[in-house]
Design an enzyme around this catalytic site. Structure first.
Site, PDB file in Angstrom:
ATOM      1  N   CYS A   1      36.404  62.610  19.866  1.00 57.03           N
ATOM      2  CA  CYS A   1      35.783  63.935  19.795  1.00 57.03           C
ATOM      3  C   CYS A   1      36.317  64.775  18.646  1.00 57.03           C
ATOM      4  CB  CYS A   1      35.977  64.675  21.114  1.00 57.03           C
ATOM      5  SG  CYS A   1      37.684  65.193  21.377  1.00 57.03           S
TER       6      CYS A   1
ATOM      7  N   CYS B   1      41.623  63.334  17.771  1.00 54.37           N
ATOM      8  CA  CYS B   1      41.083  62.349  18.704  1.00 54.37           C
ATOM      9  C   CYS B   1      39.973  61.547  18.009  1.00 54.37           C
ATOM     10  CB  CYS B   1      40.534  63.053  19.940  1.00 54.37           C
ATOM     11  SG  CYS B   1      39.577  61.963  21.000  1.00 54.37           S
TER      12      CYS B   1
ATOM     13  N   CYS C   1      36.261  66.053  26.098  1.00 48.92           N
ATOM     14  CA  CYS C   1      36.128  64.866  25.247  1.00 48.92           C
ATOM     15  C   CYS C   1      35.315  63.806  26.000  1.00 48.92           C
ATOM     16  CB  CYS C   1      37.513  64.331  24.915  1.00 48.92           C
ATOM     17  SG  CYS C   1      37.490  62.734  24.092  1.00 48.92           S
TER      18      CYS C   1
ATOM     19  N   ASP D   1      46.006  28.815  41.850  1.00 47.71           N
ATOM     20  CA  ASP D   1      45.917  30.248  41.580  1.00 47.71           C
ATOM     21  C   ASP D   1      44.519  30.719  41.952  1.00 47.71           C
ATOM     22  OD1 ASP D   1      46.889  32.645  40.874  1.00 47.71           O
ATOM     23  OD2 ASP D   1      46.834  32.317  38.714  1.00 47.71           O
TER      24      ASP D   1
ATOM     25  N   LYS E   1      50.625  24.549  42.948  1.00 44.05           N
ATOM     26  CA  LYS E   1      50.357  25.883  43.482  1.00 44.05           C
ATOM     27  C   LYS E   1      49.080  26.388  42.821  1.00 44.05           C
ATOM     28  CE  LYS E   1      52.471  30.301  44.605  1.00 44.05           C
ATOM     29  NZ  LYS E   1      51.359  31.165  44.252  1.00 44.05           N
TER      30      LYS E   1
ATOM     31  N   TYR F   1      40.399  23.850  48.272  1.00 49.03           N
ATOM     32  CA  TYR F   1      41.404  22.826  48.577  1.00 49.03           C
ATOM     33  C   TYR F   1      42.214  23.272  49.784  1.00 49.03           C
ATOM     34  CZ  TYR F   1      40.732  20.342  44.168  1.00 49.03           C
ATOM     35  OH  TYR F   1      40.223  19.600  43.146  1.00 49.03           O
TER      36      TYR F   1
ATOM     37  N   LYS G   1      57.608  28.501  39.770  1.00 56.21           N
ATOM     38  CA  LYS G   1      56.545  28.984  38.882  1.00 56.21           C
ATOM     39  C   LYS G   1      56.673  28.429  37.467  1.00 56.21           C
ATOM     40  CE  LYS G   1      53.987  32.165  40.538  1.00 56.21           C
ATOM     41  NZ  LYS G   1      54.309  33.492  40.835  1.00 56.21           N
TER      42      LYS G   1
ATOM     43  N   GLU H   1      53.459  20.062  46.013  1.00 56.12           N
ATOM     44  CA  GLU H   1      52.026  20.248  45.771  1.00 56.12           C
ATOM     45  C   GLU H   1      51.840  21.199  44.600  1.00 56.12           C
ATOM     46  OE1 GLU H   1      50.597  22.132  49.324  1.00 56.12           O
ATOM     47  OE2 GLU H   1      51.621  20.689  50.613  1.00 56.12           O
TER      48      GLU H   1
ATOM     49  N   CYS I   1      44.722  63.640  23.766  1.00 57.14           N
ATOM     50  CA  CYS I   1      43.666  64.495  23.248  1.00 57.14           C
ATOM     51  C   CYS I   1      43.573  65.645  24.236  1.00 57.14           C
ATOM     52  CB  CYS I   1      42.350  63.713  23.217  1.00 57.14           C
ATOM     53  SG  CYS I   1      40.906  64.765  23.138  1.00 57.14           S
TER      54      CYS I   1
HETATM   55  S1  IVH Z   1      51.650  27.238  51.412  1.00 55.44           S
HETATM   56  C1  IVH Z   1      54.101  29.298  54.312  1.00 55.44           C
HETATM   57  N1  IVH Z   1      50.685  25.737  49.484  1.00 55.44           N
HETATM   58  O1  IVH Z   1      50.467  30.852  47.333  1.00 55.44           O
HETATM   59  C2  IVH Z   1      53.275  28.620  53.329  1.00 55.44           C
HETATM   60  N2  IVH Z   1      50.420  28.094  49.322  1.00 55.44           N
HETATM   61  O2  IVH Z   1      52.722  32.799  47.680  1.00 55.44           O
HETATM   62  C3  IVH Z   1      52.476  29.552  52.478  1.00 55.44           C
HETATM   63  N3  IVH Z   1      49.221  28.831  47.336  1.00 55.44           N
HETATM   64  O3  IVH Z   1      49.118  32.906  49.804  1.00 55.44           O
HETATM   65  C4  IVH Z   1      51.379  28.933  51.784  1.00 55.44           C
HETATM   66  N4  IVH Z   1      48.874  26.824  46.501  1.00 55.44           N
HETATM   67  O4  IVH Z   1      47.520  31.612  48.310  1.00 55.44           O
HETATM   68  C5  IVH Z   1      50.858  26.991  49.949  1.00 55.44           C
HETATM   69  N5  IVH Z   1      49.884  24.308  47.867  1.00 55.44           N
HETATM   70  C6  IVH Z   1      50.044  25.544  48.327  1.00 55.44           C
HETATM   71  C7  IVH Z   1      49.556  26.664  47.646  1.00 55.44           C
HETATM   72  C8  IVH Z   1      49.772  27.937  48.176  1.00 55.44           C
HETATM   73  C9  IVH Z   1      48.680  28.129  46.337  1.00 55.44           C
HETATM   74  C10 IVH Z   1      49.196  30.300  47.426  1.00 55.44           C
HETATM   75  C11 IVH Z   1      48.626  30.839  48.696  1.00 55.44           C
HETATM   76  C12 IVH Z   1      49.648  31.726  49.289  1.00 55.44           C
HETATM   77  C13 IVH Z   1      50.532  31.991  48.128  1.00 55.44           C
HETATM   78  C14 IVH Z   1      51.937  32.203  48.616  1.00 55.44           C
END
Ligand code: IVH
Length: 712
Positions: A454, A451, A474, A133, A131, A267, A357, A129, A469
Site C-alpha cells: 500500500c 509497505c 492496507c 507419515d 514409521k 497399512y 526418526k 517397522e 506496515c
Molecule cells: S505403533 C503404542 N507403528 O506414529 C504404539 N505407529 O507417534 C503406537 N505410526 O500415532 C503406534 N507408523 O500414527 C506404530 N509402524 C507404526 C507406525 C506408527 C506410523 C504413527 C502413528 C502413531 C504415531 C505415534
C-alpha cells in the site's frame, strides 16, 4: 385361483429370490477377493473389464432386490449422504503415541532401560517397522464386519469417519481368510521374507475374532500426492503442504464422495482389542492381519538387540527415497506381548516401543529473490524465492526467512547458494548460506521503508524484531484478516480461503468482517472460480458461522496477542462483550493469563471506533456474541435447533445459550439435519423450508417445556 396355485406362485418367487441371494453372495465374495488381489497384493487375477462386468452384475441384482443390499457389499463403498458433523468415538484402549529418538546412543539407552526394567541379560527381540507419515486410525470389526472407523483424535476419543474409511480400497469391509498358506505367497515374493516366515508360524486354526480393533495409518503415496496437488492447483484450490496433511484432511471430509476421490491407502500396524485371538507377539499380529486381508508393510524385520535395530534403521534410511510413500523414521517394538505387558505404558506412550526418526531432509539451491509479504497485523516477513528443488520428494520453491534479524544473522543474500531443510513439518527453512559459492554479485536485502503493497509507512515498534506496515487499511492486511476471521479456529467459514479473500478485497467488496455477511449471491457468483454450487456452499457456511459463539469471534477478530486459548479465557471472564469493550487494562490484568502487553492490545482494539462499528454491524447481521459455556448437561447432546421469528420471552442469544448449555447446537439455517425448529412470531421463510422438509416444528412454549425451563 386356488390356494394351491397361490402357494406354488409363492414358492417360485421364493426360489427366485433364493437364487438371486446365492448369486449376490457369490459375486460379493468374488469381488472382495479380487479387490484384495488388486489393492492389497497388487497382483490382480482378472482384467479390469472382467471385474467391471462382475461389479455391474451385482449392481443390477441389488437394484432388483434392494432388500438384499448389505452395508459391506462392494457396491456400497461410495454413496453415503453427507454428514453435518462427525460423532465422537471413544477408544476402548487408548491410542498411544511413541517416544522419539534421534541417535544410536538414544536407541541404545532405550534398549538398556527396557532390559533393566525387565531384568533380563539377554538381547531383546524387537519387531522393527517403517514409521509411516500419515494419519492414524482405528477400525472396529465385529463378527468380521467393519462397524466403525475413527481417527486417533487425542488418543482417547476420535472422530467417527466410517463413511470415509469405507471408500479406502485397501480397507476390507469384511474379514476373510484370504490366503490358504503363506508358502504360496512367499514363492510370489509379495510379502517380503519376514512376513512370509511369520505367516508360517501362525496358529493353523486362527478364526475371525468376534471383536477386533485394527490400527494403522492412512497414507497417500508421493506420486498420488503430486497428482492430487496438481489437480487442486488447476481447480484453483490451495495445495496440501504434504501427504500427511492431505491424508488427514481427506479423512475429515463431511461428504464421503470427496474422500472417495482422494488416493488413500491403508497399512495396518497393530491391534487394540482382539477377542478370540490368542497371539503371543507383534509379529504374529501382523501376520494375522495380513492373513485376514490387510496390507502390511513388507519391509518389517525381527531384530535381535539394539544393534540389529540400528542396522535396520540404516537400511531403511537408504531405502527411504525409493519407497513410494513418506516415512519419517522406523518403529521398534518389543515383540513379545508378555514383555510388553511387563514394561507397561506411560500416559501417552508405551515403554516397549520407540520411534527412531530420520534426519531432516536437506537440499542445496539458490535464492532467486527475497520478497516481502505483509501479514494480518502488518508484519513484513521476508520470504526467499528459490530455484525449485526436490527435498525428499517434495518440490520446494520458497522458504521463510522469518525477519530481518534472521536475514542479517545468517547473512543471506539474493543470489546466494543456500542449504535448505524440510523438517518433517510444513514450511521449509533456509539453514545457511554457502559462502564459498559467492561470486560477488549477491545482493544484500533489507526490509523496505514503505509497505510494498500500500506504500504506507513501515516502522519497527519498541524491541520487536518485526517491521510493520502501520496502515490498518492496507489491502494486504485486510486480506489476511478476512482469511484469519474465516479460519477453522475462527468463524470456520468453509470455502473462504486466501484466494477468495484476496478477490473480495481487491474488488472492494469487503472492507471489514461485517461486509462478508451482506455479500449477495449474484456478486459472489460473478467472482472468479465461483460456480453456483460453491456460491451456495459459501452462503451456507457464512450463515452457519454466525453461531460460532463469542470465543471464536474474539479469536477471529484478530486482536494482537489474542490466540485461540486467550479468546476462550476472555469469553469466560467477559461473557458480555459490552463489558469487555469498556474494560481498562487494569481490569483485564486481573485475569490470570493476561499480562500488560496483552491487556493494552485489547484496550487498543476496543478504543478504535472503526472496530466498534464493525462489531455493531456484525451484531446486526445476526452474528452471535454469546459465549459457549461448557455444556452443563448433555440433555440436548446431538440435537440441533433453529429459531425463527420473534420469541416472546427470550432473546435469540438467550435461546441459543439455553440450547448450548444443554449440549445442543443452535444453527442459523434450515436443513434436513435439524431436529427442532422453534417458530416464534412472524416466522418467515425458514418455517416454510422446515415444513417442506417435514421437520419437527415447535412453539416457544413447547421449547421451554422441552428444556424444562419453567421448573428451574
Ligand atoms: S505403533 C503404542 N507403528 O506414529 C504404539 N505407529 O507417534 C503406537 N505410526 O500415532 C503406534 N507408523 O500414527 C506404530 N509402524 C507404526 C507406525 C506408527 C506410523 C504413527 C502413528 C502413531 C504415531 C505415534
Amino acid at each position: 385361483m386356488t390356494l394351491g396355485i397361490l402357494l406354488n406362485m409363492k414358492k417360485t418367487a421364493d426360489q427366485k429370490l433364493g437364487k438371486a441371494k446365492a448369486r449376490i453372495e457369490k459375486l460379493r465374495a468374488d469381488l472382495h477377493s479380487h479387490n484384495h488381489r488388486y489393492y492389497v497384493l497388487d497382483d490382480p487375477e482378472i482384467s479390469d473389464a472382467e471385474y467391471d462386468r462382475l461389479f455391474r452384475e451385482l449392481e443390477e441384482l441389488e437394484k432388483r432386490h434392494p432388500e438384499l443390499i448389505t452395508p459391506d457389499s462392494p457396491t456400497q463403498r461410495v454413496g453415503a449422504s453427507p454428514l453435518e458433523k462427525f460423532a465422537s468415538v471413544p477408544h476402548r484402549t487408548p491410542m498411544l503415541s511413541l517416544d522419539n529418538c534421534f541417535s544410536r546412543e538414544e536407541l541404545e539407552e532405550f534398549d538398556r532401560r527396557a532390559r533393566r526394567l525387565l531384568n533380563v541379560g539377554a538381547e531383546l527381540i524387537y519387531l522393527a517397522e517403517p514409521k509411516f507419515d500419515g494419519a492414524a486410525i482405528e477400525l472396529l470389526y465385529a463378527g468380521g464386519r467393519l462397524i466403525t472407523g475413527s481417527t486417533r483424535g487425542d488418543g482417547f476419543t476420535g472422530e467417527d469417519v466410517t463413511q470415509n474409511l469405507k471408500t479406502v480400497r485397501s480397507i476390507p469391509p469384511v474379514l476373510f481368510q484370504f490366503l490358504e498358506t503363506g508358502k504360496k505367497l512367499r514363492t510370489r515374493g509379495q510379502t517380503g521374507k519376514e512376513l512370509a516366515a511369520l505367516l508360517e508360524t501362525l496358529p493353523k486354526n486362527l478364526k475371525i475374532p468376534e471383536r477386533l480393533e485394527v490400527r494403522g495409518e492412512v497414507i497417500i503415496n508421493r506420486e498420488d500426492f503430486a497428482r492430487l496437488n496438481k489437480e487442486r492447483d488447476e481447480a484453483g484450490e490451495p495445495p496440501f503442504a504434504n501427504p500427511r496433511n492431505a491424508a488427514a484432511g481427506s479423512l475429515r471430509q463431511l461428504d464421503s464422495k470427496v474422500t472417495a476421490g482422494r488416493p488413500l491407502d491403508f497399512y495396518a500396524y497393530g491391534v487394540g482389542e482382539m477377542e478370540g485371538w490368542e497371539l503371543k507377539n507383534q509379529g504374529e499380529v501382523l501376520a494375522a492381519l495380513f492373513f485376514f486381508g490387510f496390507k502390511i508393510n513388507p519391509h518389517i524385520a525381527r531384530c535381535r538387540g539394539a544393534g540389529e535395530v540400528l542396522a535396520y534403521y540404516e537400511n531403511m534410511a537408504r531405502l527411504r527415497e525409493e519407497l513410494p510413500y513418506e516415512m519419517d523414521g522406523i518403529v521398534a517394538k518389543v515383540d513379545d506381548f508378555g514383555l510388553q505387558r511387563r514394561l507397561g505404558e506411560k500416559t501417552r506412550s508405551p515403554r516397549w516401543a520407540i520411534a527412531f526418526k530420520f534426519a531432516p531432509r536437506q537440499a542445496i539451491t539458490r535464492v532467486v529473490d527475497i520478497v516481502v509479504q505483509v501479514g494480518r497485523t502488518g508484519t513484513l516477513t521476508p520470504v526467499a524465492f528459490l530455484e525449485p528443488v526436490q527435498v525428499g520428494g517434495v518440490e520446494v520453491s520458497r522458504a521463510s526467512l522469518h525477519n530481518q534479524d534472521e536475514v542479517d544473522r545468517k547473512d543471506i543474500r539474493i543470489g546466494d547458494t543456500v542449504l535448505i531443510q524440510r523438517a518433517g513439518d510444513v514450511i521449509p527453512e533456509v539453514v545457511e548460506a554457502i559462502r564459498e559459492k559467492r561470486t560477488g554479485k549477491e545482493k544484500k536485502f533489507s526490509v523496505p521503508k514503505d509497505c510494498p503493497v500500500c506504500g504506507g509507512p513501515v516502522t519497527r515498534i519498541g524491541e520487536e524484531v518485526a517491521y510493520r506496515c502501520t496502515n490498518i487499511s492496507c489491502p494486504a492486511q485486510i486480506k489476511e484478516r478476512i482469511f484469519h476471521f474465516s479460519s477453522k479456529d475462527g468463524m470456520d467459514i468453509e470455502g473462504l480461503g486466501d484466494k477468495l479473500a484476496a478477490q473480495l478485497v481487491d474488488k472492494k467488496l469487503v472492507k471489514d468482517f461485517s461486509d462478508l455477511y451482506s455479500l449477495e449471491e449474484e456478486t459472489l457468483a460473478n467472482l472468479e472460480r465461483m460456480a453456483e454450487k460453491s456460491t451456495q456452499n459459501l452462503l451456507t457456511a457464512l450463515e452457519q458461522s454466525k453461531s460460532r459463539g463469542l470465543e471464536r469471534l474474539l479469536y477471529g477478530l484478530g486482536i494482537r496477542h489474542v490466540g485461540e486459548h486467550l479468546a476462550r479465557v476472555l469469553a469466560g471472564a467477559y461473557p458480555d462483550i459490552k463489558k469487555l469493550e469498556s474494560a481498562t487494562a487494569e481490569d483485564l490484568q486481573k485475569i490470570r493469563e493476561v499480562g500488560p502487553e496483552v491487556a493494552q492490545s485489547i484496550v487498543n482494539f476496543f478504543a478504535n471506533p472503526d472496530n466498534l462499528k464493525t462489531l455493531e454491524r456484525l451484531r446486526e447481521a445476526g452474528v452471535s456474541f454469546v459465549a459457549k459455556s461448557r455444556p452443563r448437561s448433555a440433555e440436548l447432546a446431538g440435537k440441533t435447533f433453529v429459531f425463527t421469528g420473534g420469541l416472546a420471552t427470550l432473546s435469540r442469544d438467550e435461546a441459543k445459550r439455553l440450547v448450548e448449555e444443554r449440549g445442543g447446537t443452535a444453527s442459523g439455517s434450515v436443513s434436513k439435519n435439524i431436529d427442532y425448529v422453534v417458530a416464534g412470531e412472524d416466522p418467515g421463510s425458514k418455517l416454510d423450508q422446515a415444513k417442506k422438509l417435514g421437520l419437527k416444528i415447535i412453539s416457544e412454549e413447547e421449547f421451554k417445556q422441552l428444556i424444562k425451563l419453567d421448573n428451574k
